[in-house]
Design an enzyme around this catalytic site. Structure first.
Site, PDB file in Angstrom:
ATOM      1  N   GLY A   1       5.035   5.032   1.008  1.00 32.36           N
ATOM      2  CA  GLY A   1       5.923   4.129   1.710  1.00 32.36           C
ATOM      3  C   GLY A   1       6.252   4.701   3.077  1.00 32.36           C
ATOM      4  O   GLY A   1       6.781   5.795   3.167  1.00 32.36           O
ATOM      5  N   THR A   2       5.985   3.931   4.145  1.00 32.00           N
ATOM      6  CA  THR A   2       5.966   4.493   5.484  1.00 32.00           C
ATOM      7  C   THR A   2       6.370   3.438   6.497  1.00 32.00           C
ATOM      8  O   THR A   2       6.179   2.255   6.272  1.00 32.00           O
ATOM      9  CB  THR A   2       4.521   4.975   5.806  1.00 32.00           C
TER      10      THR A   2
END
Length: 540
Positions: free
Chosen positions: A355-356
């Site tokens: 998750g970025t």
């Protein structure tokens, strides 16, 4: 480059043209950066403001306890910054073996979540390092919007709400998570206000005292004390010793452009390897969305992953160099491994997803920034320091427990990292700052979008909107629902196997692109923002 300005793919977005620009995965963060540019700040100032705001408006992907990487074109040359976290001083294989036992191979088990997945966070240090070297406005000014939103609240956007809802069952028992991110005993819903007063307190301290306050003052002390409540011997010295590293990007020519990625411990070199293999083929002789073009890209990506996940780690412990991995004669031999009519099954695995958030900025002076920060698997470790609202990443999950691996866990070491900013130059001049967030989707997204722009002259928003494939850990494929079913059948006929994965913190990536317009007929930038997130491209 003369783009075809048509967009053959379904989208609600058109490219933005501006002399100053910001593109991020959330509109409020993009506008925060744009406000800084309007106020006289430069592209670095705008990137910091957008990054800080993203920790508040998109906490499902990043936070004050994230890691970060960046590339900056300062008007003359390209600089790289590695702000990935280091392992705490008590981490080694024996520590994990005592706490979690051994797996079937006799290696220490390591958790994906919780305190024993947290390395020393680097994102705030990245903000400080970037500002110290390139910033124009006072550091405190850059945090104003993030502080205001944290104190007054943000209305939850659709994609953020979806990822939040998916993460709650996984993380609700982690220390501090429910208190911060389940204010009503559940995830917020679309359109509901969410307030982060503790994060606002942290941001105010950083505004008053500077970024190092995160590592040397009461903030670090609070993290250490909170860890001790779970019998984790995290030390203040681990935080005080932490420093980001300025690094030289690695690059490779592709179709007359230089593609730049940051060197290991990140996976950006995977994109360079795949592009180096693809350059041995005449992609343009095949239709852009044809089965042969897609097959070649997929097979090149598999070969790149096979090498990267065998060799890439903290560069201090790697057995071979990036230069060896990018050697042209070697890549020519790797290209010969591709069968035009049959899918391959390389002997290497592909790591976990993540998750970025990715953002890019550019200003009228020519400064351009490619910046990415991440908590890894959605909210990361799930651990949230309640006194300061700091959600901590789980980048320690990227280590190996195999003593033969260059990526084996050890004190002070940086783990294998998935987040990668990208940059493109031509004839020594900046052309595009870009990135595609999403775990191991990132180098795949770099390859797919660059091929569309550089081989097929698709404009950035079209390249961004086009349907994507994703190579999984076992070398099966995921295809987006809007992928051409005829091409999918043809890929299956060449031996590709498909698997639908339902990982709540992973998707087909989300990109942001700023392309510099530099001919006699145009000026400024053309900007694209991926419709797979709530994001926005803004400018003036």
């Amino acid at each position: 480059m003369t783009f075809n300005w048509e967009n053959p793919y379904s989208t609600t977005r058109t490219p933005l043209f501006a002399r100053n620009a910001v593109a991020t995965s959330h509109p409020l963060a993009a506008q925060a950066g744009n406000q800084i540019l309007i106020s006289g700040g430069n592209a670095v100032d705008a990137a910091i403001a957008a990054a800080a705001t993203l920790t508040v408006v998109e906490p499902v992907s990043n936070g004050l306890g994230s890691d970060a990487f960046a590339m900056v074109w300062d008007g003359h040359q390209l600089h790289g910054l590695n702000a990935s976290g280091t392992a705490p001083s008590h981490w080694d294989s024996e520590w994990f073996a005592r706490r979690y036992g051994l797996d079937e191979r006799g290696h220490a088990r390591r958790p994906e979540r919780g305190w024993d997945s947290v390395t020393i966070p680097g994102a705030v240090a990245a903000w400080g390092a970037l500002h110290q070297r390139f910033g124009k406005l006072p550091f405190s000014r850059l945090l104003d919007t993030a502080i205001d939103i944290a104190e007054r609240g943000v209305t939850i956007a659709p994609m953020v709400a979806r990822k939040w809802q998916a993460a709650v069952p996984i993380l609700n028992d982690q220390p501090g998570f429910a208190r911060t991110f389940m204010p009503h005993g559940r995830a917020p819903v679309v359109g509901e206000k969410f307030v982060m007063p503790e994060a606002a307190r942290t941001l105010r301290l950083l505004a008053d005292q500077g970024a190092r306050a995160f590592y040397e003052g009461e903030i670090a002390g609070s993290i250490v004390r909170f860890a001790a409540q779970s019998d984790i011997p995290l030390s203040g010295e681990d935080f005080a010793r932490y420093q980001p590293e300025w690094v030289t990007p690695v690059s490779r020519n592709y179709r007359g452009y230089e593609v730049h990625e940051l060197p290991p411990n990140g996976q950006g070199i995977a994109a360079l390897i795949a592009l180096g293999i693809l350059e041995k083929f005449d992609l343009k002789s095949h239709e852009c969305d044809s089965v042969t073009s897609q097959h070649l890209q997929i097979e090149a990506m598999k070969l790149a992953f096979a090498d990267v996940y065998r060799y890439v780690a903290d560069p201090r412990s790697m057995d071979i160099t990036p230069e060896q991995m990018l050697d042209d004669s070697y890549l020519s031999e790797r290209a010969k491994c591709i069968d035009l009519h049959h899918a391959s099954q390389p002997l290497a695995g592909i790591p976990r997803s993540g998750g970025t958030v990715y953002l890019t900025t550019a200003d009228e002076s020519g400064m351009m920034v490619s910046f990415i920060q991440s908590n890894y698997m959605g909210f990361g470790s799930g651990v949230v320091v309640p006194e300061f609202g700091i959600s901590l990443q789980n980048r320690g999950a990227g280590f190996s427990s195999d003593p033969r691996s260059a990526n084996v866990v050890a004190p002070g070491k940086r783990p294998f990292h998935t987040i990668i900013p990208g940059f493109l130059t031509k004839n020594g001049q900046p052309q595009m700052s870009f990135g595609v967030m999403g775990g191991d989707m990132q180098p795949q997204g770099h390859v797919q979008t660059l091929v569309r722009m550089l081989d097929y002259q698709q404009q950035p928003q079209a390249a961004c909107d086009a349907p994507r494939w994703k190579v999984n850990r076992d070398f099966t494929l995921d295809l987006e629902a809007r992928f051409d079913p005829t091409v999918m059948q043809q890929l299956a006929g060449r031996g590709h196997q498909f698997k639908s994965t339902h990982v709540p913190y992973m998707d087909f990536g989300s990109g942001q692109f700023i392309w510099r317009l530099s001919d006699d007929r145009s000026e400024g930038y053309v900007v694209a923002s991926d419709s797979r997130r709530d994001g926005q491209a803004v400018g003036f």
